[in-house]
Design a protein around this motif. Structure first.
Motif, PDB file in Angstrom:
ATOM      1  N   UNK A   9      39.745  34.490  44.177  1.00  0.00           N
ATOM      2  CA  UNK A   9      39.089  34.865  45.422  1.00  0.00           C
ATOM      3  C   UNK A   9      38.132  36.016  45.178  1.00  0.00           C
ATOM      4  N   UNK A  10      37.148  36.131  46.036  1.00  0.00           N
ATOM      5  CA  UNK A  10      36.222  37.260  45.977  1.00  0.00           C
ATOM      6  C   UNK A  10      36.446  38.123  47.205  1.00  0.00           C
ATOM      7  N   UNK A  11      36.742  39.393  46.992  1.00  0.00           N
ATOM      8  CA  UNK A  11      36.977  40.308  48.102  1.00  0.00           C
ATOM      9  C   UNK A  11      35.726  41.135  48.382  1.00  0.00           C
ATOM     10  N   UNK A  28      39.770  45.927  51.610  1.00  0.00           N
ATOM     11  CA  UNK A  28      39.010  44.684  51.570  1.00  0.00           C
ATOM     12  C   UNK A  28      38.960  44.056  52.948  1.00  0.00           C
ATOM     13  N   UNK A  29      37.828  43.475  53.273  1.00  0.00           N
ATOM     14  CA  UNK A  29      37.640  42.844  54.581  1.00  0.00           C
ATOM     15  C   UNK A  29      38.620  41.688  54.782  1.00  0.00           C
ATOM     16  N   UNK A  30      38.921  40.979  53.697  1.00  0.00           N
ATOM     17  CA  UNK A  30      39.650  39.714  53.802  1.00  0.00           C
ATOM     18  C   UNK A  30      41.106  39.896  54.204  1.00  0.00           C
ATOM     19  N   UNK A  31      41.781  40.906  53.650  1.00  0.00           N
ATOM     20  CA  UNK A  31      43.210  41.086  53.951  1.00  0.00           C
ATOM     21  C   UNK A  31      43.513  42.458  54.546  1.00  0.00           C
ATOM     22  N   UNK A  32      42.505  43.328  54.604  1.00  0.00           N
ATOM     23  CA  UNK A  32      42.659  44.712  55.062  1.00  0.00           C
ATOM     24  C   UNK A  32      43.703  45.477  54.250  1.00  0.00           C
ATOM     25  N   UNK A  33      43.835  45.091  52.990  1.00  0.00           N
ATOM     26  CA  UNK A  33      44.699  45.855  52.082  1.00  0.00           C
ATOM     27  C   UNK A  33      43.955  47.102  51.651  1.00  0.00           C
ATOM     28  N   UNK A  34      44.710  48.168  51.432  1.00  0.00           N
ATOM     29  CA  UNK A  34      44.117  49.395  50.916  1.00  0.00           C
ATOM     30  C   UNK A  34      44.163  49.393  49.394  1.00  0.00           C
ATOM     31  N   UNK A  35      43.085  49.848  48.783  1.00  0.00           N
ATOM     32  CA  UNK A  35      42.977  49.884  47.328  1.00  0.00           C
ATOM     33  C   UNK A  35      42.665  51.311  46.890  1.00  0.00           C
ATOM     34  N   UNK A  36      43.385  51.779  45.878  1.00  0.00           N
ATOM     35  CA  UNK A  36      43.228  53.173  45.457  1.00  0.00           C
ATOM     36  C   UNK A  36      43.256  53.262  43.944  1.00  0.00           C
ATOM     37  N   UNK A  37      42.350  54.108  43.406  1.00  0.00           N
ATOM     38  CA  UNK A  37      42.362  54.322  41.973  1.00  0.00           C
ATOM     39  C   UNK A  37      43.433  55.348  41.646  1.00  0.00           C
ATOM     40  N   UNK A  46      46.420  47.969  44.646  1.00  0.00           N
ATOM     41  CA  UNK A  46      46.662  47.692  46.049  1.00  0.00           C
ATOM     42  C   UNK A  46      47.920  48.439  46.492  1.00  0.00           C
ATOM     43  N   UNK A  47      47.766  49.359  47.426  1.00  0.00           N
ATOM     44  CA  UNK A  47      48.907  50.180  47.849  1.00  0.00           C
ATOM     45  C   UNK A  47      49.541  49.675  49.142  1.00  0.00           C
ATOM     46  N   UNK A  48      48.994  48.596  49.683  1.00  0.00           N
ATOM     47  CA  UNK A  48      49.568  48.014  50.892  1.00  0.00           C
ATOM     48  C   UNK A  48      50.588  46.959  50.513  1.00  0.00           C
ATOM     49  N   UNK A  49      51.550  46.731  51.394  1.00  0.00           N
ATOM     50  CA  UNK A  49      52.532  45.684  51.150  1.00  0.00           C
ATOM     51  C   UNK A  49      51.955  44.366  51.678  1.00  0.00           C
ATOM     52  N   UNK A  50      50.867  43.963  51.086  1.00  0.00           N
ATOM     53  CA  UNK A  50      50.212  42.721  51.473  1.00  0.00           C
ATOM     54  C   UNK A  50      50.447  41.704  50.369  1.00  0.00           C
ATOM     55  N   UNK A  51      49.738  40.615  50.424  1.00  0.00           N
ATOM     56  CA  UNK A  51      49.878  39.608  49.375  1.00  0.00           C
ATOM     57  C   UNK A  51      49.449  40.159  48.018  1.00  0.00           C
ATOM     58  N   UNK A  52      48.705  41.244  48.019  1.00  0.00           N
ATOM     59  CA  UNK A  52      48.243  41.836  46.761  1.00  0.00           C
ATOM     60  C   UNK A  52      49.020  43.094  46.368  1.00  0.00           C
ATOM     61  N   UNK A  53      50.163  43.320  47.012  1.00  0.00           N
ATOM     62  CA  UNK A  53      50.940  44.533  46.759  1.00  0.00           C
ATOM     63  C   UNK A  53      51.118  44.779  45.271  1.00  0.00           C
ATOM     64  N   UNK A  54      50.695  45.971  44.823  1.00  0.00           N
ATOM     65  CA  UNK A  54      50.879  46.341  43.436  1.00  0.00           C
ATOM     66  C   UNK A  54      49.897  45.705  42.472  1.00  0.00           C
ATOM     67  N   UNK A  55      49.106  44.766  42.953  1.00  0.00           N
ATOM     68  CA  UNK A  55      48.149  44.111  42.070  1.00  0.00           C
ATOM     69  C   UNK A  55      46.983  45.035  41.800  1.00  0.00           C
ATOM     70  N   UNK A  56      46.194  44.685  40.779  1.00  0.00           N
ATOM     71  CA  UNK A  56      45.068  45.532  40.424  1.00  0.00           C
ATOM     72  C   UNK A  56      43.765  44.758  40.418  1.00  0.00           C
ATOM     73  N   UNK A  57      42.708  45.471  40.747  1.00  0.00           N
ATOM     74  CA  UNK A  57      41.360  44.978  40.511  1.00  0.00           C
ATOM     75  C   UNK A  57      40.876  45.708  39.262  1.00  0.00           C
TER      76      UNK A  57
END
Lengths: 89, 151
Positions: A9-11, A28-37, A46-57
């Motif tokens: 997917x492209x965020x 990200x607009x798509x899931x409203x997950x928060x991303x932090x370096x 990804x610091x939100x408990x979303x589908x991307x929890x703990x994942x990295x870009x």
């Protein structure tokens, strides 16, 4: 600079309005997950408990430098146009 | 030019003066930032005895943001999140205009503009830090690779 691609997917990344310890927190607009370096780690976490929890870009190397120095290494480099910066000649 | 600069600086300083004075006088005023922190305990997803905790921060518009993973895995503290103008106040640059050598506005090689430089998939691009600080994120594409350039 970070990849915006994950799981095929492209965020669309944007500033969330939040900062954490003076660092902007993106979302990200798509899931409203928060991303932090996270300090000491590569990429955006990804610091939100979303589908991307703990994942990295993943992160790409970038240089903070002056245009004059950058041009020596990359003579054909493009540069983003800024509408509101006045160049004083 | 120097005189104009000094006058502008005076005007800017005087404009800030009442803001500084009133901020100092009113010790009960709420500073920009999270107006409340909500910690919600939810045991919907747990099979064992211990409930899982969802941590949300609520911004000034009333919108909630999930920071659970940041808290549980990285020890982030909700009170260290500060809210500025809001997500729609600083939209990302989605279609940056890129100048190429030969373009009329392409800067001289000698210009000491501070930039963030990236080379990817054969393309070298520079993003002036002045522009990045104001807009925060540029969503770009290098060949087939979608990226976000951020300050």
């Amino acid at each position: 600079m970070y990849s915006r691609e994950i799981d095929g997917r492209v965020l669309t990344l944007a500033a969330s309005g939040w900062t954490y310890e003076s660092t902007f927190v993106l979302y990200d607009y798509e899931t409203e997950s928060l991303w932090y370096h996270m300090p000491g780690e590569n990429g955006l976490t990804c610091i939100s408990m979303s589908e991307f929890a703990g994942r990295k870009l993943s992160e790409f190397p970038s240089s903070r430098t002056k245009w004059s120095e950058w041009k020596k290494l990359h003579p054909d480099s493009k540069i983003m146009k800024i509408e509101y910066v006045n160049k004083n000649k | 030019m120097v005189r104009i600069f000094h006058i502008s600086l005076s005007i800017i300083t005087l404009s800030f003066f009442p803001l500084i004075v009133f901020s100092c006088k009113d010790s009960t005023s709420v500073e920009p930032g999270p107006t409340e922190i909500n910690t919600i305990i939810s045991d919907e997803h747990s099979d064992d005895a211990s409930p899982s905790t969802t941590t949300l921060i609520v911004d000034r518009t009333g919108k909630s943001w999930d920071i659970t993973f940041g808290v549980t895995r990285f020890g982030m503290e909700p009170r260290r999140f500060h809210f500025g103008l809001g997500p729609n106040a600083i939209p990302p640059i989605l279609n940056p205009i890129m100048l190429s050598p030969g373009d009329p506005e392409y800067p001289d090689d000698s210009e000491r503009i501070r930039i963030l430089g990236v080379k990817l998939n054969g393309s070298a691009r520079a993003y002036p830090l002045d522009g990045l600080v104001v807009r925060e994120v540029v969503d770009e594409k290098f060949g087939a690779q979608h990226v976000a350039v951020s300050y």
